[in-house]
Motif scaffolding. Structure first.
Motif, mmCIF file in Angstrom:
data_model
loop_
_atom_site.group_PDB
_atom_site.id
_atom_site.type_symbol
_atom_site.label_atom_id
_atom_site.label_comp_id
_atom_site.label_asym_id
_atom_site.label_seq_id
_atom_site.Cartn_x
_atom_site.Cartn_y
_atom_site.Cartn_z
ATOM 1 N N LEU A 220 56.570 48.818 79.059
ATOM 2 C CA LEU A 220 55.847 49.365 77.916
ATOM 3 C C LEU A 220 54.581 50.054 78.386
ATOM 4 C CD1 LEU A 220 56.230 46.558 75.229
ATOM 5 C CD2 LEU A 220 57.336 48.785 75.289
ATOM 6 N N GLY A 221 54.373 51.264 77.897
ATOM 7 C CA GLY A 221 53.180 52.023 78.235
ATOM 8 C C GLY A 221 53.259 52.741 79.573
ATOM 9 N N LYS A 222 54.427 52.699 80.217
ATOM 10 C CA LYS A 222 54.587 53.393 81.492
ATOM 11 C C LYS A 222 55.822 54.288 81.428
ATOM 12 C CE LYS A 222 52.256 50.350 84.664
ATOM 13 N NZ LYS A 222 52.317 49.742 85.996
ATOM 14 N N SER A 223 55.791 55.300 82.263
ATOM 15 C CA SER A 223 56.906 56.234 82.339
ATOM 16 C C SER A 223 57.633 56.027 83.663
ATOM 17 C CB SER A 223 56.376 57.670 82.267
ATOM 18 O OG SER A 223 57.410 58.575 82.535
ATOM 19 N N ILE A 224 58.883 56.407 83.725
ATOM 20 C CA ILE A 224 59.651 56.331 84.969
ATOM 21 C C ILE A 224 59.147 57.393 85.939
ATOM 22 C CG2 ILE A 224 61.948 56.583 85.979
ATOM 23 C CD1 ILE A 224 63.080 55.510 83.339
ATOM 24 N N LEU A 225 58.732 58.543 85.408
ATOM 25 C CA LEU A 225 58.215 59.624 86.241
ATOM 26 C C LEU A 225 56.796 59.283 86.700
ATOM 27 C CD1 LEU A 225 59.406 62.650 84.096
ATOM 28 C CD2 LEU A 225 60.494 61.702 86.116
ATOM 29 N N PRO A 226 56.442 59.617 87.934
ATOM 30 C CA PRO A 226 55.093 59.313 88.428
ATOM 31 C C PRO A 226 54.023 60.072 87.632
ATOM 32 C CG PRO A 226 56.514 60.088 90.216
ATOM 33 C CD PRO A 226 57.273 60.236 88.957
ATOM 34 N N PHE A 227 53.044 59.335 87.165
ATOM 35 C CA PHE A 227 51.995 59.905 86.328
ATOM 36 C C PHE A 227 51.246 61.015 87.050
ATOM 37 C CE2 PHE A 227 47.690 60.015 84.623
ATOM 38 C CZ PHE A 227 47.938 60.143 83.276
ATOM 39 N N SER A 228 50.918 60.790 88.316
ATOM 40 C CA SER A 228 50.121 61.778 89.066
ATOM 41 C C SER A 228 50.875 63.095 89.233
ATOM 42 C CB SER A 228 49.734 61.219 90.437
ATOM 43 O OG SER A 228 50.891 60.920 91.180
ATOM 44 N N ARG A 229 52.197 63.017 89.426
ATOM 45 C CA ARG A 229 52.987 64.250 89.571
ATOM 46 C C ARG A 229 53.016 65.039 88.271
ATOM 47 N NH1 ARG A 229 55.946 64.919 94.557
ATOM 48 N NH2 ARG A 229 54.976 63.322 95.833
ATOM 49 N N VAL A 230 53.216 64.333 87.167
ATOM 50 C CA VAL A 230 53.232 64.995 85.854
ATOM 51 C C VAL A 230 51.869 65.629 85.595
ATOM 52 C CG1 VAL A 230 53.526 64.651 83.369
ATOM 53 C CG2 VAL A 230 55.000 63.421 84.969
ATOM 54 N N GLN A 231 50.824 64.921 85.945
ATOM 55 C CA GLN A 231 49.474 65.444 85.743
ATOM 56 C C GLN A 231 49.240 66.695 86.598
ATOM 57 O OE1 GLN A 231 46.444 62.531 86.593
ATOM 58 N NE2 GLN A 231 45.212 63.208 84.840
#
Length: 154
Positions: free
Chosen positions: A14-25
Protein backbone atom coordinates in the motif's frame (compact mmCIF):
# COMPACT_ATOMS: atom_id res chain seq x y z
CA UNK A 1 -4.54 -17.77 -15.50
CA UNK A 2 -2.72 -20.67 -13.90
CA UNK A 3 -1.53 -20.86 -10.30
CA UNK A 4 2.09 -20.30 -11.33
CA UNK A 5 1.16 -17.13 -13.20
CA UNK A 6 -0.73 -15.80 -10.18
CA UNK A 7 2.26 -16.52 -7.94
CA UNK A 8 4.66 -14.66 -10.25
CA UNK A 9 2.52 -11.52 -10.30
CA UNK A 10 4.26 -8.95 -8.07
CA UNK A 11 2.21 -7.71 -5.14
CA UNK A 12 2.23 -4.01 -4.43
CA UNK A 13 2.52 -2.67 -0.91
CA UNK A 14 0.00 0.00 0.00
CA UNK A 15 1.28 3.42 -0.98
CA UNK A 16 4.06 2.03 -3.17
CA UNK A 17 4.37 1.34 -6.85
CA UNK A 18 6.07 -1.60 -8.56
CA UNK A 19 7.94 0.86 -10.79
CA UNK A 20 10.92 2.61 -9.16
CA UNK A 21 9.88 6.03 -7.92
CA UNK A 22 13.17 7.71 -8.84
CA UNK A 23 12.98 6.49 -12.45
CA UNK A 24 9.41 7.74 -12.87
CA UNK A 25 10.45 11.05 -11.36
CA UNK A 26 13.41 11.33 -13.78
CA UNK A 27 11.12 10.71 -16.74
CA UNK A 28 8.69 13.36 -15.55
CA UNK A 29 11.52 15.86 -14.94
CA UNK A 30 12.73 15.34 -18.50
CA UNK A 31 9.75 17.49 -19.54
CA UNK A 32 11.07 21.06 -19.27
CA UNK A 33 7.55 22.51 -19.13
CA UNK A 34 6.94 21.01 -15.68
CA UNK A 35 9.07 22.92 -13.15
CA UNK A 36 8.00 21.04 -9.99
CA UNK A 37 6.04 17.80 -9.63
CA UNK A 38 4.49 16.75 -6.33
CA UNK A 39 5.36 13.38 -4.85
CA UNK A 40 1.71 12.28 -5.01
CA UNK A 41 1.51 13.18 -8.69
CA UNK A 42 4.59 11.07 -9.42
CA UNK A 43 3.01 8.18 -7.50
CA UNK A 44 -0.23 8.50 -9.49
CA UNK A 45 1.68 8.61 -12.80
CA UNK A 46 3.48 5.45 -11.71
CA UNK A 47 0.20 3.68 -10.89
CA UNK A 48 -1.34 4.77 -14.20
CA UNK A 49 1.72 3.45 -16.05
CA UNK A 50 1.41 0.11 -14.26
CA UNK A 51 -2.24 -0.15 -15.25
CA UNK A 52 -1.46 0.75 -18.86
CA UNK A 53 1.28 -1.88 -19.09
CA UNK A 54 -1.00 -4.46 -17.48
CA UNK A 55 -3.87 -3.83 -19.92
CA UNK A 56 -1.64 -3.79 -22.99
CA UNK A 57 0.19 -6.96 -22.01
CA UNK A 58 -3.06 -8.79 -21.17
CA UNK A 59 -4.57 -7.86 -24.53
CA UNK A 60 -1.42 -9.03 -26.34
CA UNK A 61 -1.35 -12.25 -24.34
CA UNK A 62 -4.97 -13.02 -25.23
CA UNK A 63 -4.21 -12.51 -28.91
CA UNK A 64 -1.20 -14.83 -28.71
CA UNK A 65 -3.30 -17.46 -26.94
CA UNK A 66 -5.95 -17.24 -29.67
CA UNK A 67 -3.22 -18.04 -32.17
CA UNK A 68 -2.14 -20.97 -29.95
CA UNK A 69 1.17 -19.41 -28.92
CA UNK A 70 2.60 -18.87 -25.46
CA UNK A 71 5.01 -16.09 -26.45
CA UNK A 72 3.82 -12.58 -27.21
CA UNK A 73 5.42 -11.27 -30.39
CA UNK A 74 5.79 -7.79 -31.85
CA UNK A 75 3.03 -8.53 -34.35
CA UNK A 76 0.63 -9.14 -31.42
CA UNK A 77 1.40 -5.74 -29.94
CA UNK A 78 0.99 -4.05 -33.32
CA UNK A 79 -2.28 -5.85 -33.93
CA UNK A 80 -3.70 -4.87 -30.52
CA UNK A 81 -2.65 -1.25 -31.07
CA UNK A 82 -4.46 -1.19 -34.42
CA UNK A 83 -7.65 -2.88 -33.20
CA UNK A 84 -8.26 -1.72 -29.62
CA UNK A 85 -9.53 1.83 -29.34
CA UNK A 86 -7.80 2.52 -26.02
CA UNK A 87 -4.39 1.90 -27.63
CA UNK A 88 -4.97 3.78 -30.89
CA UNK A 89 -2.72 6.63 -29.74
CA UNK A 90 0.26 4.25 -30.06
CA UNK A 91 -0.41 3.60 -33.74
CA UNK A 92 2.30 6.02 -34.88
CA UNK A 93 4.84 4.66 -32.41
CA UNK A 94 4.34 0.93 -32.91
CA UNK A 95 4.52 0.19 -36.59
CA UNK A 96 2.60 -2.69 -38.05
CA UNK A 97 4.99 -4.51 -40.33
CA UNK A 98 3.61 -7.07 -42.66
CA UNK A 99 6.27 -9.65 -43.02
CA UNK A 100 6.08 -12.05 -45.87
CA UNK A 101 7.11 -15.62 -45.20
CA UNK A 102 10.67 -16.36 -46.25
CA UNK A 103 11.09 -17.72 -49.73
CA UNK A 104 11.41 -21.45 -49.88
CA UNK A 105 14.85 -22.69 -50.67
CA UNK A 106 15.43 -24.74 -53.73
CA UNK A 107 16.55 -28.33 -53.25
CA UNK A 108 20.31 -28.79 -53.38
CA UNK A 109 20.03 -30.85 -56.55
CA UNK A 110 18.50 -27.86 -58.34
CA UNK A 111 21.03 -25.47 -56.81
CA UNK A 112 23.88 -27.67 -58.01
CA UNK A 113 22.36 -27.92 -61.48
CA UNK A 114 22.12 -24.12 -61.71
CA UNK A 115 25.65 -23.58 -60.47
CA UNK A 116 26.99 -26.20 -62.88
CA UNK A 117 25.37 -24.53 -65.86
CA UNK A 118 27.75 -21.56 -65.53
CA UNK A 119 31.46 -22.36 -65.59
CA UNK A 120 33.40 -21.19 -62.58
CA UNK A 121 36.62 -19.22 -62.69
CA UNK A 122 38.57 -22.45 -62.13
CA UNK A 123 36.71 -24.16 -64.99
CA UNK A 124 37.60 -21.31 -67.32
CA UNK A 125 41.26 -21.47 -66.30
CA UNK A 126 41.46 -25.24 -66.71
CA UNK A 127 39.70 -25.28 -70.07
CA UNK A 128 41.86 -22.40 -71.31
CA UNK A 129 44.96 -24.33 -70.24
CA UNK A 130 43.72 -27.48 -71.97
CA UNK A 131 42.99 -25.57 -75.18
CA UNK A 132 46.47 -24.07 -75.26
CA UNK A 133 48.03 -27.51 -74.65
CA UNK A 134 45.99 -29.06 -77.46
CA UNK A 135 47.23 -26.35 -79.81
CA UNK A 136 50.86 -26.84 -78.82
CA UNK A 137 50.72 -30.63 -78.63
CA UNK A 138 53.37 -30.36 -75.97
CA UNK A 139 53.15 -32.10 -72.60
CA UNK A 140 52.13 -29.88 -69.66
CA UNK A 141 55.03 -28.35 -67.75
CA UNK A 142 55.91 -29.75 -64.35
CA UNK A 143 54.87 -27.63 -61.42
CA UNK A 144 57.45 -27.20 -58.67
CA UNK A 145 56.65 -25.95 -55.17
CA UNK A 146 59.24 -24.22 -52.99
CA UNK A 147 59.52 -24.65 -49.23
CA UNK A 148 57.61 -21.40 -48.69
CA UNK A 149 54.69 -22.67 -50.81
CA UNK A 150 55.24 -20.66 -53.99
CA UNK A 151 54.63 -22.60 -57.17
CA UNK A 152 56.26 -22.18 -60.55
CA UNK A 153 56.66 -24.13 -63.80
CA UNK A 154 59.82 -26.21 -63.64
Amino acid sequence: MTKKQKEKEPQRELGKSILPFSRVQKIIKADKELPIVARDATFLVSLATEEFIKRLSEACQKLAEREKRTTVQQKDVASVVRRAEEFMFLEEIIAFQRTEPPQKRKPKALQNAESQSEPTMLDKFVTRGEESQELDNTPPPDVVMDEDGTMYAG
